[in-house]
Scaffold this motif. Structure first.
Motif, PDB file in Angstrom:
ATOM      1  N   LYS A   1      45.477  33.595  22.666  1.00 41.75           N
ATOM      2  CA  LYS A   1      44.034  33.547  22.426  1.00 41.75           C
ATOM      3  C   LYS A   1      43.228  34.481  23.329  1.00 41.75           C
ATOM      4  N   ILE A   2      43.414  34.368  24.632  1.00 37.41           N
ATOM      5  CA  ILE A   2      42.521  35.086  25.545  1.00 37.41           C
ATOM      6  C   ILE A   2      42.705  36.593  25.476  1.00 37.41           C
ATOM      7  N   GLU A   3      43.948  37.056  25.496  1.00 41.14           N
ATOM      8  CA  GLU A   3      44.170  38.497  25.433  1.00 41.14           C
ATOM      9  C   GLU A   3      43.668  39.080  24.106  1.00 41.14           C
ATOM     10  N   PRO A   4      43.943  38.443  22.962  1.00 40.09           N
ATOM     11  CA  PRO A   4      43.362  38.946  21.714  1.00 40.09           C
ATOM     12  C   PRO A   4      41.831  38.897  21.720  1.00 40.09           C
ATOM     13  N   LEU A   5      41.260  37.850  22.336  1.00 37.82           N
ATOM     14  CA  LEU A   5      39.805  37.768  22.434  1.00 37.82           C
ATOM     15  C   LEU A   5      39.247  38.976  23.174  1.00 37.82           C
ATOM     16  N   GLN A   6      39.876  39.344  24.269  1.00 35.32           N
ATOM     17  CA  GLN A   6      39.389  40.467  25.046  1.00 35.32           C
ATOM     18  C   GLN A   6      39.390  41.752  24.229  1.00 35.32           C
ATOM     19  N   ARG A   7      40.388  41.920  23.375  1.00 37.89           N
ATOM     20  CA  ARG A   7      40.413  43.089  22.488  1.00 37.89           C
ATOM     21  C   ARG A   7      39.301  43.007  21.452  1.00 37.89           C
ATOM     22  N   ALA A   8      39.062  41.795  20.940  1.00 38.91           N
ATOM     23  CA  ALA A   8      38.023  41.616  19.923  1.00 38.91           C
ATOM     24  C   ALA A   8      36.629  41.906  20.473  1.00 38.91           C
ATOM     25  N   LEU A   9      36.438  41.662  21.771  1.00 42.97           N
ATOM     26  CA  LEU A   9      35.112  41.828  22.371  1.00 42.97           C
ATOM     27  C   LEU A   9      34.867  43.222  22.933  1.00 42.97           C
ATOM     28  N   GLN A  10      35.864  44.048  22.937  1.00 39.81           N
ATOM     29  CA  GLN A  10      35.696  45.392  23.478  1.00 39.81           C
ATOM     30  C   GLN A  10      34.604  46.148  22.718  1.00 39.81           C
ATOM     31  N   GLY A  11      33.673  46.750  23.478  1.00 37.43           N
ATOM     32  CA  GLY A  11      32.604  47.529  22.883  1.00 37.43           C
ATOM     33  C   GLY A  11      31.443  46.719  22.349  1.00 37.43           C
ATOM     34  N   LYS A  12      31.495  45.385  22.470  1.00 36.24           N
ATOM     35  CA  LYS A  12      30.418  44.526  21.982  1.00 36.24           C
ATOM     36  C   LYS A  12      29.426  44.212  23.104  1.00 36.24           C
ATOM     37  N   LYS A  13      28.186  43.949  22.724  1.00 37.26           N
ATOM     38  CA  LYS A  13      27.156  43.584  23.691  1.00 37.26           C
ATOM     39  C   LYS A  13      26.939  42.074  23.762  1.00 37.26           C
ATOM     40  N   ALA A  14      27.402  41.362  22.743  1.00 35.17           N
ATOM     41  CA  ALA A  14      27.249  39.903  22.730  1.00 35.17           C
ATOM     42  C   ALA A  14      28.266  39.286  21.792  1.00 35.17           C
TER      43      ALA A  14
ATOM     44  N   LEU B   1      39.205  30.267  26.544  1.00 31.94           N
ATOM     45  CA  LEU B   1      38.248  31.143  25.866  1.00 31.94           C
ATOM     46  C   LEU B   1      36.843  30.946  26.402  1.00 31.94           C
ATOM     47  N   HIS B   2      36.533  29.710  26.797  1.00 32.72           N
ATOM     48  CA  HIS B   2      35.170  29.400  27.202  1.00 32.72           C
ATOM     49  C   HIS B   2      35.079  28.980  28.666  1.00 32.72           C
ATOM     50  N   VAL B   3      36.067  29.357  29.454  1.00 34.96           N
ATOM     51  CA  VAL B   3      36.013  29.139  30.893  1.00 34.96           C
ATOM     52  C   VAL B   3      35.291  30.318  31.512  1.00 34.96           C
ATOM     53  N   LYS B   4      34.286  30.059  32.329  1.00 29.30           N
ATOM     54  CA  LYS B   4      33.517  31.146  32.914  1.00 29.30           C
ATOM     55  C   LYS B   4      34.409  31.977  33.831  1.00 29.30           C
ATOM     56  N   ASP B   5      34.136  33.296  33.798  1.00 27.12           N
ATOM     57  CA  ASP B   5      34.887  34.261  34.610  1.00 27.12           C
ATOM     58  C   ASP B   5      36.364  34.249  34.287  1.00 27.12           C
ATOM     59  N   ASN B   6      36.702  34.091  32.986  1.00 23.80           N
ATOM     60  CA  ASN B   6      38.123  33.991  32.648  1.00 23.80           C
ATOM     61  C   ASN B   6      38.887  35.279  32.865  1.00 23.80           C
ATOM     62  N   ALA B   7      38.168  36.395  33.010  1.00 19.60           N
ATOM     63  CA  ALA B   7      38.877  37.627  33.320  1.00 19.60           C
ATOM     64  C   ALA B   7      39.362  37.624  34.755  1.00 19.60           C
TER      65      ALA B   7
END
Length: 234
Positions: A115-128, A223-229
């Motif tokens: 979930k998290i790694e794919p999420l990071q790819r999905a959010l690349q280049g997005k502002k929100a 996915l919804h834990v703050k500062d998950n990166a």
């Protein structure tokens, strides 16, 4: 606040996100709340893209709904992201196919890969990014804000349905004939991966069927834990 006002404010927020935070995207996991947002984006023709994470362990009912959504809302096609094959293979070969039952650490590691790694790819280049989270869903979600900066992913995060009640969600779905996951009719209010989801009993918390072998305070995939990166396995 009556529901008509709540609905109007939700639509206004979605329109503001599209206007002020383009490109913005919506994370659709095909739960009831996500179907409400999908319907609103399509009906109001709001310029927000939609994506979903296919973990490889989803219930068949979720795939059926995924196809139905593609047919009913062609204006908003859903981009699907999968986990990295090599990471899944290494996890399964090292730990076992269902190792997530053995410890919180192994469960969160599985969630990170799927979930998290794919999420990071999905959010690349997005502002929100937009989610279907509601405050009353879980003890881990009571302190959420409608808008907050996601420091881990470096963009704004919005929860437009934060103050909606479960009753309001389902009334809107029925009034607008919105498709929903068939598992909801089998007493499964919160749907994730098949092996981590079960029906709940009358009176149980709506998230009781997710990772039911763990304590409530651990019941987030990350996915919804703050500062998950910074702390992916927190």
């Amino acid at each position: 606040m009556d529901f008509s006002q709540k609905l109007a404010e939700t639509i206004a927020l979605l329109e503001r996100i599209a206007a002020e935070y383009s490109p913005a995207t919506f994370a659709n996991s095909f739960g009831a709340e996500d179907m409400v947002i999908t319907h609103l984006l399509a009906k109001q023709q709001i310029a927000v893209s939609i994506f979903s994470l296919d973990t490889g362990r989803l219930p068949s009912e979720t795939y059926t709904l995924m196809q139905k959504v593609a047919e009913q809302y062609p204006s908003h096609p859903i981009t699907v992201y999968f986990p990295q094959t090599a990471a899944v293979e290494q996890y399964v070969n090292s730990n076992g196919i269902n190792a997530f039952y053995n410890s919180v650490e192994l469960r969160k590691s599985c969630c990170h890969i799927r979930k998290i790694e794919p999420l990071q790819r999905a959010l690349q280049g997005k502002k929100a990014w937009i989610t279907g989270l509601r405050r009353e869903q879980s003890p881990t979600r009571t302190d959420l804000a409608q808008q907050e900066f996601d420091a881990g992913n470096g963009l704004e995060k919005f929860n437009p349905l934060l103050e909606w009640t479960e009753k309001e969600v389902w009334a809107f779905i029925r009034d607008n004939q919105i498709p929903y996951n068939a598992l909801h009719d089998q007493h499964v209010p919160s749907i994730g991966c098949a092996p981590c989801t079960r029906p709940i009993a009358m009176g149980e918390d709506v998230r009781a069927g997710r990772w039911w072998w763990e304590n409530p305070e651990n019941k987030e995939c990350g996915l919804h834990v703050k500062d998950n990166a910074v702390s992916l396995l927190k």
